[in-house]
Design a protein around this motif. Structure first.
Motif, PDB file in Angstrom:
ATOM      1  N   ALA A  45       0.873  -1.341   0.019  1.00  9.79           N
ATOM      2  CA  ALA A  45      -0.367   0.137  -0.054  1.00  9.79           C
ATOM      3  C   ALA A  45       0.794   1.556  -0.113  1.00  9.79           C
ATOM      4  N   ILE A  46       1.840   1.399   1.340  1.00  9.79           N
ATOM      5  CA  ILE A  46       2.854   2.453   0.897  1.00  9.79           C
ATOM      6  C   ILE A  46       3.292   2.712  -0.287  1.00  9.79           C
ATOM      7  N   ARG A  47       3.935   1.797  -1.111  1.00 10.38           N
ATOM      8  CA  ARG A  47       4.802   1.307  -2.118  1.00 10.38           C
ATOM      9  C   ARG A  47       3.762   1.900  -2.956  1.00 10.38           C
ATOM     10  N   ASN A  48       2.141   1.723  -3.520  1.00 11.26           N
ATOM     11  CA  ASN A  48       1.451   2.256  -4.908  1.00 11.26           C
ATOM     12  C   ASN A  48       1.341   3.624  -4.867  1.00 11.26           C
ATOM     13  N   ALA A  49       0.920   3.531  -2.781  1.00 11.06           N
ATOM     14  CA  ALA A  49       0.720   5.123  -3.171  1.00 11.06           C
ATOM     15  C   ALA A  49       1.684   6.194  -2.993  1.00 11.06           C
ATOM     16  N   PHE A  50       3.011   5.830  -3.055  1.00 14.00           N
ATOM     17  CA  PHE A  50       4.110   6.820  -3.630  1.00 14.00           C
ATOM     18  C   PHE A  50       4.350   6.040  -4.842  1.00 14.00           C
ATOM     19  N   LEU A  51       4.525   5.593  -5.281  1.00 13.11           N
ATOM     20  CA  LEU A  51       3.886   5.912  -7.571  1.00 13.11           C
ATOM     21  C   LEU A  51       2.998   6.904  -7.175  1.00 13.11           C
ATOM     22  N   THR A  52       1.603   6.450  -6.923  1.00 10.00           N
ATOM     23  CA  THR A  52       0.683   6.644  -7.324  1.00 10.00           C
ATOM     24  C   THR A  52       0.958   8.708  -7.413  1.00 10.00           C
ATOM     25  N   LEU A  53       1.356   8.982  -6.642  1.00 10.38           N
ATOM     26  CA  LEU A  53       2.212  10.056  -6.015  1.00 10.38           C
ATOM     27  C   LEU A  53       3.533  10.698  -6.782  1.00 10.38           C
ATOM     28  N   LEU A  54       3.859  10.176  -7.110  1.00 15.45           N
ATOM     29  CA  LEU A  54       5.454  10.293  -8.256  1.00 15.45           C
ATOM     30  C   LEU A  54       4.767  10.445  -9.569  1.00 15.45           C
ATOM     31  N   ASP A  55       3.527   9.922  -9.927  1.00 18.21           N
ATOM     32  CA  ASP A  55       3.597  10.087 -11.274  1.00 18.21           C
ATOM     33  C   ASP A  55       2.449  11.257 -11.481  1.00 18.21           C
ATOM     34  N   GLU A  56       2.643  12.128 -10.333  1.00 20.03           N
ATOM     35  CA  GLU A  56       1.759  13.325 -10.840  1.00 20.03           C
ATOM     36  C   GLU A  56       3.071  14.292 -10.045  1.00 20.03           C
ATOM     37  N   HIS A  57       3.689  14.054  -9.009  1.00 21.30           N
ATOM     38  CA  HIS A  57       4.320  15.398  -8.899  1.00 21.30           C
ATOM     39  C   HIS A  57       5.871  15.359  -8.643  1.00 21.30           C
ATOM     40  N   PRO A  58       7.134  16.152  -8.729  1.00 19.07           N
ATOM     41  CA  PRO A  58       8.991  15.339  -8.766  1.00 19.07           C
ATOM     42  C   PRO A  58       8.726  15.161  -7.008  1.00 19.07           C
ATOM     43  N   LEU A  59       9.897  14.588  -7.089  1.00 22.43           N
ATOM     44  CA  LEU A  59      10.473  13.817  -6.473  1.00 22.43           C
ATOM     45  C   LEU A  59      10.276  14.217  -4.603  1.00 22.43           C
ATOM     46  N   SER A  60      10.750  15.755  -5.321  1.00 21.96           N
ATOM     47  CA  SER A  60      10.811  16.649  -3.763  1.00 21.96           C
ATOM     48  C   SER A  60       9.961  17.355  -3.838  1.00 21.96           C
ATOM     49  N   LYS A  61       8.527  17.066  -4.188  1.00 23.34           N
ATOM     50  CA  LYS A  61       6.786  17.719  -3.421  1.00 23.34           C
ATOM     51  C   LYS A  61       6.989  16.133  -3.179  1.00 23.34           C
ATOM     52  N   ILE A  62       7.574  15.455  -2.544  1.00 27.66           N
ATOM     53  CA  ILE A  62       7.118  14.059  -1.878  1.00 27.66           C
ATOM     54  C   ILE A  62       6.936  13.947  -0.404  1.00 27.66           C
ATOM     55  N   THR A  63       6.125  13.895   0.401  1.00 33.90           N
ATOM     56  CA  THR A  63       6.927  14.012   1.912  1.00 33.90           C
ATOM     57  C   THR A  63       6.219  12.781   2.800  1.00 33.90           C
ATOM     58  N   VAL A  64       6.559  11.927   3.337  1.00 30.12           N
ATOM     59  CA  VAL A  64       6.621  10.959   4.354  1.00 30.12           C
ATOM     60  C   VAL A  64       5.327  11.235   4.577  1.00 30.12           C
ATOM     61  N   LYS A  65       5.062  12.770   5.216  1.00 31.37           N
ATOM     62  CA  LYS A  65       3.261  12.694   5.210  1.00 31.37           C
ATOM     63  C   LYS A  65       2.443  12.935   4.117  1.00 31.37           C
ATOM     64  N   ASP A  66       2.829  13.312   2.885  1.00 30.07           N
ATOM     65  CA  ASP A  66       1.431  12.542   1.851  1.00 30.07           C
ATOM     66  C   ASP A  66       1.788  11.304   1.752  1.00 30.07           C
ATOM     67  N   ILE A  67       2.991   9.831   1.281  1.00 26.75           N
ATOM     68  CA  ILE A  67       2.238   8.737   0.964  1.00 26.75           C
ATOM     69  C   ILE A  67       1.448   8.007   2.394  1.00 26.75           C
ATOM     70  N   THR A  68       1.732   8.415   3.745  1.00 24.33           N
ATOM     71  CA  THR A  68       1.041   7.967   4.474  1.00 24.33           C
ATOM     72  C   THR A  68      -0.477   8.371   4.588  1.00 24.33           C
ATOM     73  N   ASP A  69      -0.668   9.746   4.307  1.00 22.13           N
ATOM     74  CA  ASP A  69      -1.719  10.719   4.063  1.00 22.13           C
ATOM     75  C   ASP A  69      -2.924  10.145   2.399  1.00 22.13           C
ATOM     76  N   ALA A  70      -2.187   9.240   1.220  1.00 19.92           N
ATOM     77  CA  ALA A  70      -2.785   8.908   1.174  1.00 19.92           C
ATOM     78  C   ALA A  70      -2.877   7.545   0.869  1.00 19.92           C
ATOM     79  N   CYS A  71      -1.878   7.035   1.924  1.00 21.57           N
ATOM     80  CA  CYS A  71      -3.022   5.029   2.174  1.00 21.57           C
ATOM     81  C   CYS A  71      -3.437   5.623   3.586  1.00 21.57           C
ATOM     82  N   GLY A  72      -3.507   6.397   4.077  1.00 20.60           N
ATOM     83  CA  GLY A  72      -4.259   6.275   5.046  1.00 20.60           C
ATOM     84  C   GLY A  72      -3.415   5.197   5.803  1.00 20.60           C
ATOM     85  N   MET A  73      -2.394   5.434   5.973  1.00 17.37           N
ATOM     86  CA  MET A  73      -1.840   5.044   7.774  1.00 17.37           C
ATOM     87  C   MET A  73      -0.816   6.243   8.190  1.00 17.37           C
ATOM     88  N   THR A  74      -0.428   5.660   9.584  1.00 16.26           N
ATOM     89  CA  THR A  74       0.384   6.786  10.252  1.00 16.26           C
ATOM     90  C   THR A  74       1.734   6.976   9.457  1.00 16.26           C
TER      91      THR A  74
END
Length: 185
Positions: free
Chosen positions: A8-37
């Protein structure tokens, strides 16, 4: 459960990475996207580069299982480019980031695996010294790596991809010729 969480974390990250540059993605963005802490993320990964590394390792393992033998340089290049086509934007974002070295390291590993498997499969019965075999593998691996890096530098555009595939067509038989020349010397 850990496997599902990591997926779930990997999939959320890849989805975010398809939309945003890596420098704009935070751990919080990833956890919010997959509903985790954030604690869940840090339980499984030290940081985002560790997550990227695991994604590449998982992909290399998938390629190894999917392609236990390869019988052409074309197929080697297609294998090395397969994951890239599925996650074009994500890989371009990694490639253009400070973590580019991770991408290049695992691209090198994929090229190494695919070319070694190809030479071992296609020329298993050829009398070639270990040193010459390593030299041929290194040459083809560098050519594949360089072509994929050039494709990345061009934004993974279709025109460059077609040139890569055309080069593969034009180079057909060159690996066999290198092996034959080695066997004669």
């Amino acid at each position: 459960m850990a496997t599902l969480t990591k997926k779930a974390i990997r999939n959320a990250f890849l989805t975010l990475l398809d939309e945003h540059p890596l420098s704009k993605i935070t751990v919080k963005d990833i956890t919010d996207a997959c509903g985790m802490t954030r604690n869940t993320f840090y339980y499984h990964y030290d940081d985002i580069p560790a997550l990227i590394e695991e994604i590449f390792i998982t992909e290399i393992d998938r390629i190894i299982k999917a392609y236990p033998s390869l019988d052409s340089v074309d197929e080697c290049l297609r294998v090395a480019m397969g994951f890239a086509m599925e996650h074009k934007k994500a890989l371009l974002h990694i490639y253009k980031s400070a973590n580019r070295d991770i991408y290049e390291y695992y691209l090198w590993e994929i090229c190494s695996y695919t070319v070694t498997t190809y030479i071992d499969t296609a020329f298993a019965d050829e009398p070639i010294s270990a040193e010459d075999k390593d030299t041929v593998i290194h040459y083809i691996k560098c050519a594949c790596f360089g072509m994929v890096i050039d494709w990345m530098n061009c934004g993974m555009n279709d025109s460059t991809r077609k040139k890569l595939l055309r080069i593969c067509e034009l180079k057909k038989g060159m690996a066999a010729e290198l092996i034959r020349r080695s066997a004669r010397n």
